[in-house]
Write an enzyme that holds these catalytic residues in place. Sequence first.
Site, short mmCIF file in Angstrom:
data_model
loop_
_atom_site.label_atom_id
_atom_site.label_comp_id
_atom_site.label_asym_id
_atom_site.label_seq_id
_atom_site.Cartn_x
_atom_site.Cartn_y
_atom_site.Cartn_z
N LEU A 23 0.83 -1.29 0.23
CA LEU A 23 -0.01 0.04 -0.06
C LEU A 23 0.89 1.49 0.07
CD1 LEU A 23 -3.04 -0.69 2.35
CD2 LEU A 23 -2.71 -0.90 -0.11
N LYS A 71 16.15 -5.43 2.77
CA LYS A 71 16.66 -4.40 3.58
C LYS A 71 18.06 -4.66 4.26
CE LYS A 71 11.96 -3.46 5.53
NZ LYS A 71 11.08 -3.53 6.64
N ASP A 107 12.17 2.10 10.37
CA ASP A 107 11.32 1.11 10.94
C ASP A 107 11.56 1.03 12.39
OD1 ASP A 107 10.11 -0.26 8.66
OD2 ASP A 107 11.88 -1.53 8.51
N GLY A 130 11.29 -13.99 14.25
CA GLY A 130 11.90 -13.30 12.97
C GLY A 130 13.19 -12.89 13.16
N ALA A 131 14.18 -12.87 12.32
CA ALA A 131 15.53 -12.32 12.61
C ALA A 131 15.92 -11.62 11.27
CB ALA A 131 16.56 -13.46 12.69
N GLY A 133 15.48 -8.26 8.36
CA GLY A 133 15.86 -6.83 8.36
C GLY A 133 14.93 -6.07 9.50
N ALA A 134 13.44 -6.37 9.41
CA ALA A 134 12.47 -5.69 10.16
C ALA A 134 12.64 -6.23 11.66
CB ALA A 134 11.16 -6.17 9.59
N ASN A 153 13.58 -17.81 15.94
CA ASN A 153 13.63 -17.71 14.65
C ASN A 153 13.75 -18.84 13.87
OD1 ASN A 153 13.48 -15.97 11.91
ND2 ASN A 153 15.62 -16.61 11.58
N ARG A 158 20.68 -17.49 11.98
CA ARG A 158 20.10 -16.03 11.68
C ARG A 158 19.79 -15.39 13.16
NH1 ARG A 158 16.43 -14.37 6.90
NH2 ARG A 158 17.55 -12.29 7.08
N TYR A 217 0.61 -5.90 7.72
CA TYR A 217 -0.62 -4.98 7.79
C TYR A 217 -1.44 -5.25 6.77
CZ TYR A 217 1.87 -2.81 3.75
OH TYR A 217 2.12 -2.48 2.36
P1 ATR Z 1 12.88 -8.29 6.03
O1 ATR Z 1 14.21 -7.82 5.48
O2 ATR Z 1 11.59 -7.50 5.38
O3 ATR Z 1 12.81 -8.64 7.60
P2 ATR Z 1 13.81 -10.90 5.61
O4 ATR Z 1 15.23 -10.72 5.82
O5 ATR Z 1 13.51 -11.86 4.25
O6 ATR Z 1 12.83 -9.91 5.31
O7 ATR Z 1 13.19 -11.78 6.65
C1 ATR Z 1 12.17 -12.41 7.17
C2 ATR Z 1 11.78 -13.02 8.39
O8 ATR Z 1 10.80 -13.82 8.25
C3 ATR Z 1 13.09 -14.05 8.63
O9 ATR Z 1 13.37 -13.96 10.01
C4 ATR Z 1 12.29 -15.37 7.98
O10 ATR Z 1 12.96 -16.61 8.54
P3 ATR Z 1 14.63 -17.40 8.24
O11 ATR Z 1 15.53 -16.26 8.81
O12 ATR Z 1 14.20 -18.49 8.78
O13 ATR Z 1 14.18 -17.27 6.59
C5 ATR Z 1 10.98 -15.23 8.58
N1 ATR Z 1 10.14 -16.01 7.73
C6 ATR Z 1 9.67 -15.63 6.48
N2 ATR Z 1 8.92 -16.54 6.15
C7 ATR Z 1 8.64 -17.56 7.36
C8 ATR Z 1 7.96 -18.56 7.46
N3 ATR Z 1 7.09 -19.22 6.68
N4 ATR Z 1 8.10 -19.25 8.85
C9 ATR Z 1 8.71 -18.78 9.64
N5 ATR Z 1 9.48 -17.64 9.39
C10 ATR Z 1 9.52 -16.82 8.35
#
Ligand code: ATR
Length: 275
Positions: A23, A71, A107, A130-131, A133-134, A153, A158, A217
Amino acid sequence: MGIEINENTALYGIIGHPLRHTLSPAVHNAAFKACGLNAVYLAFETLNPFTCLKAAKALPMKGLSVTIPYKSLIVKHLDFVELTASEIGAVNTVVNREGKLHGYNTDASAAVEALESVIKLQDKNCLVVGAGGAARAVGFALKGVCRSLTIANRTRRRAESLAMSLGCHWVPLSEATNVKADLIINTTPVGMHPQTGSVPIPERALEHASAVMDIVYRPKRTAFLELAEQKGCLTIGGEEMFLRQAAAQFRLWTGFEAPFELMKDTFEGAMKGIE
Ligand code: ATR
């Protein structure tokens, strides 16, 4: 009435993959228009982020938003990276100043502002899921503000690497249920349209939680937020952080205060059209 596109129109955009559901163009174009700026913002779904950076210089574009999964990847490919973004290791905003690309992270402050608008962070044991960029941005923003911080994560390496740079605990995703967290923040795309049924961690992990934020979102109410609400948690939707990071990008690009309420109305109007 739309803006008149002419030889002076400034070009901005977002790079990421996938981008079908962003968006950002709706929100930024509405803001440009409201401020009388001759500028357009487009979505560039790409598998070639580095070529896009070269294109941003060559065209030239005035600014870029950067999203999943680029990111962190683009940091080394910029001419200058602001200190916070460099510490975080992730850039979500690029400003083209006279042919040099400057990277920023909006962010981190957006996450803290969104949380602090409704809860006190000092007494919270936080779990960041998660680990990427965000997660790095959210983790750095929370570090030193909340009582404790744990990263969970899917990919252990990561999680460990982010926890090392933050000086905090980490667990594999499968062990998130063992963390007694009272604030949980999902930074993964799990639950994002069109896979709206998925939740990033099992229900049991919410047992001690009093508040949950999801940075997804779309949809506005993710399955994870619904679950948290059923468990009696305060929930903070992804639009809170999204709008704040976008407003900060707008300020960096234009030097003008962002028309926040208008950006919010635009966001909500666009959501109504697609939900
Ligand atoms: P961004 O920079 O926007 O945060 P990214 O670096 O691709 O994007 O990070 C995405 C995060 O979502 C990562 O922590 C990823 O986990 P991995 O390090 O194992 O890849 C997590 N993620 C994405 N899809 C996932 C899923 N289906 N289940 C669990 N974690 C997921």
